[in-house]
Design an enzyme around this catalytic site. Sequence first.
Site, PDB file in Angstrom:
ATOM      1  N   GLY A  61      -5.440  -4.571   5.210  1.00 45.16           N
ATOM      2  CA  GLY A  61      -4.663  -5.548   4.457  1.00 45.16           C
ATOM      3  C   GLY A  61      -5.274  -6.934   4.439  1.00 45.16           C
ATOM      4  O   GLY A  61      -5.349  -7.594   3.400  1.00 45.16           O
ATOM      5  N   ARG A  62      -5.727  -7.400   5.592  1.00 47.72           N
ATOM      6  CA  ARG A  62      -6.268  -8.758   5.668  1.00 47.72           C
ATOM      7  C   ARG A  62      -7.683  -8.862   5.105  1.00 47.72           C
ATOM      8  O   ARG A  62      -8.265  -9.931   5.076  1.00 47.72           O
ATOM      9  CB  ARG A  62      -6.219  -9.262   7.103  1.00 47.72           C
ATOM     10  CG  ARG A  62      -6.874  -8.355   8.124  1.00 47.72           C
ATOM     11  CD  ARG A  62      -6.454  -8.761   9.542  1.00 47.72           C
ATOM     12  NE  ARG A  62      -6.928  -7.849  10.568  1.00 47.72           N
ATOM     13  CZ  ARG A  62      -6.352  -6.704  10.902  1.00 47.72           C
ATOM     14  NH1 ARG A  62      -5.249  -6.332  10.267  1.00 47.72           N
ATOM     15  NH2 ARG A  62      -6.834  -5.942  11.863  1.00 47.72           N
ATOM     16  N   GLU A 107       9.958  -5.956   3.988  1.00 45.92           N
ATOM     17  CA  GLU A 107      10.134  -7.277   3.379  1.00 45.92           C
ATOM     18  C   GLU A 107       9.806  -7.242   1.887  1.00 45.92           C
ATOM     19  O   GLU A 107      10.532  -7.803   1.051  1.00 45.92           O
ATOM     20  CB  GLU A 107       9.239  -8.311   4.082  1.00 45.92           C
ATOM     21  CG  GLU A 107       9.561  -8.521   5.554  1.00 45.92           C
ATOM     22  CD  GLU A 107       8.753  -7.626   6.473  1.00 45.92           C
ATOM     23  OE1 GLU A 107       8.627  -7.983   7.663  1.00 45.92           O
ATOM     24  OE2 GLU A 107       8.246  -6.566   6.018  1.00 45.92           O
ATOM     25  N   HIS A 126      -3.316 -38.168  10.553  1.00 44.31           N
ATOM     26  CA  HIS A 126      -2.108 -38.964  10.768  1.00 44.31           C
ATOM     27  C   HIS A 126      -0.984 -38.123  11.368  1.00 44.31           C
ATOM     28  O   HIS A 126       0.189 -38.520  11.307  1.00 44.31           O
ATOM     29  CB  HIS A 126      -1.665 -39.603   9.453  1.00 44.31           C
ATOM     30  CG  HIS A 126      -2.655 -40.579   8.914  1.00 44.31           C
ATOM     31  ND1 HIS A 126      -2.630 -41.921   9.214  1.00 44.31           N
ATOM     32  CD2 HIS A 126      -3.751 -40.395   8.126  1.00 44.31           C
ATOM     33  CE1 HIS A 126      -3.636 -42.534   8.624  1.00 44.31           C
ATOM     34  NE2 HIS A 126      -4.331 -41.631   7.952  1.00 44.31           N
ATOM     35  N   LYS A 182       9.053  -4.398  14.284  1.00 48.72           N
ATOM     36  CA  LYS A 182       9.616  -3.689  13.127  1.00 48.72           C
ATOM     37  C   LYS A 182      10.560  -2.579  13.585  1.00 48.72           C
ATOM     38  O   LYS A 182      11.648  -2.397  13.025  1.00 48.72           O
ATOM     39  CB  LYS A 182       8.489  -3.078  12.289  1.00 48.72           C
ATOM     40  CG  LYS A 182       7.660  -4.060  11.485  1.00 48.72           C
ATOM     41  CD  LYS A 182       6.646  -3.281  10.662  1.00 48.72           C
ATOM     42  CE  LYS A 182       5.802  -4.191   9.803  1.00 48.72           C
ATOM     43  NZ  LYS A 182       4.811  -3.423   9.014  1.00 48.72           N
ATOM     44  N   LYS A 217       0.833  -1.208   0.000  1.00 52.28           N
ATOM     45  CA  LYS A 217       0.000   0.000   0.000  1.00 52.28           C
ATOM     46  C   LYS A 217       0.868   1.259   0.000  1.00 52.28           C
ATOM     47  O   LYS A 217       0.674   2.168  -0.797  1.00 52.28           O
ATOM     48  CB  LYS A 217      -0.942   0.001   1.199  1.00 52.28           C
ATOM     49  CG  LYS A 217      -1.880   1.208   1.236  1.00 52.28           C
ATOM     50  CD  LYS A 217      -2.735   1.229   2.502  1.00 52.28           C
ATOM     51  CE  LYS A 217      -3.774   0.151   2.497  1.00 52.28           C
ATOM     52  NZ  LYS A 217      -4.722   0.286   3.632  1.00 52.28           N
ATOM     53  N   GLU A 245      -4.837 -11.389  13.952  1.00 47.97           N
ATOM     54  CA  GLU A 245      -4.419  -9.996  13.829  1.00 47.97           C
ATOM     55  C   GLU A 245      -5.591  -9.058  14.107  1.00 47.97           C
ATOM     56  O   GLU A 245      -5.397  -7.952  14.621  1.00 47.97           O
ATOM     57  CB  GLU A 245      -3.853  -9.737  12.430  1.00 47.97           C
ATOM     58  CG  GLU A 245      -3.110  -8.404  12.309  1.00 47.97           C
ATOM     59  CD  GLU A 245      -2.295  -8.300  11.035  1.00 47.97           C
ATOM     60  OE1 GLU A 245      -1.111  -8.712  11.049  1.00 47.97           O
ATOM     61  OE2 GLU A 245      -2.834  -7.835  10.016  1.00 47.97           O
TER      62      GLU A 245
END
Length: 544
Positions: A265-266, A210, A382, A510, A204, A351
């Site tokens: 964002g999510r 990252e 399993h 951060k 954005k 979040e």
Amino acid sequence: MSTLTRSPAWLALSAHQTEIANRPLRTLFDEDPQRFDKFSLQFKDLLLDYSKQPVDATTIRLLLALAEQQKLADWLGRMANGEKINSTESRAALHIALRANSPVFMDGVDVTQEVRRVLRQIEQFVQKIHNQSHRGYSGLPITDVVNIGIGGSDLGPVMVTEALKPYHLPQLRTHFVSNLDGAHLSDTLQHINPATTLFVIASKTFTTQETLANAHSARKWFLAGGGSKQDIAAHFVAVSTNREAVSQFGIDPDNMFEFWDWVGGRYSLWSAIGLPIALAVGMEHFHSLLAGAQAMDDHFLTAPFEQNLPVILGLIGIWQINFFHITSQAILPYDQSMHRFPAYLQQLEMESNGKRVTRNGEAVDYSTGIIIWGEPGTNGQHAFYQLLHQGTQKFTADFLAPCRCHHPLSEHHPMLLANFFAQTEALMRGKTEQEVRSELANQNLSADLVEHLLPHRVFPGNHATTSILFKKLDPATLGMLIALYEHKVFVQSVIWEINPFDQWGVELGKQLAGKILAELALDKPVTGHDASTNGLINFYRAQQ
């Protein structure tokens, strides 16, 4: 005690929990053969069965009273009307506008006009890629799309593109790079050709550490592989709001796809962040994804709460988290293509609702949020189901499965669904000592061996699960499922009086990382942190 935990609706539920906890799920089913009909809901091709949760009619009545006390209806209206309910950032939360088919207003402006403008821009670009009129620097068509993002700019698009693999267009391959670990990007670059690759840089602000580190490394790889700085415009596009930074990177501003600060964002896969989805499956299927979510939005905003899937799912979660003190929820899709769905819900739920203060800044004295984890069935059976069946940890689980599959190999799908049905029944019923003794009695075992084996074969059962079945995992159904969980999260945030649309907890790490990064280049030992952090940094530096 907080106002919430002293409230009449909360206290009534606390008193009721003591009564319902003494009635095992087995007993509830034995007492009422119509239990499934009473405690399941259907919307279009989606079935929500919560009859294997520790609820009765009184529970639901009291939970609905809690929703009324907390003014859930008012908050739904406030969100839909574009009020700035994200109070710490003074923003609206209008992800529903991204898939709306009627006007949605914020500050008197219909924001869907801008949404449609960007959708048209996406559609035009996708068409150029698909009809091969947009080509790489060597004249070859684009064959690979690499999305570079992190968090909501990665988890949603990668989950959806994986889930909709049967709808992928054969001429394009999609890849996703998110991790700052260079291995993630390096492994991807080994399998693609710079002359036929399109990079989508999703950030954005175009400042996410990252994402920008991966984007600049991809840019260097592209230039080293034969592309020129002028060619970047044909091979890199951006999903961002920072036109200046995008242009400085070398991306043509006409290939910047905008989204807005009222899109978290999510909650953003429905926006231009979904560009790689549209490239992978085509605009027709992308519109179907939006339409499925929009149908769930309408249901959420109009259906009576007792018949409202997101409301009931959210209230069941409140019941489990706050009154049965459950801290762990498994998301168990019996569909391999949904293998990233648990990871997507981790961000959406943890979040959003992982908060320790109310909207007013007061510390809570009740649990908010839950630890989300999971794997597709039958793989999980399993791996970790042993703990679910016979371990000591408390949990709840959502099981999801399609009734029809995209890959009808022999008896695979009936076998898969047989396991789905069996696991929820086994977790609910368990196996009593008497039932185990009866089984062992027919195996000609000595009395001593029977007594030795007996405790190991008992299953306590009484584990609560929710089942979600749907006709087939197509784009519209996936859109409904995602929106179902989005709205579930909002319901719980209203009950808990927290803001689900900010994420300040992401920031502290951060900030510290920025300081430490500079220290890693120092020639002298680092001493400005706690002993552990100093020791770890200095050990790392000694190995370089």
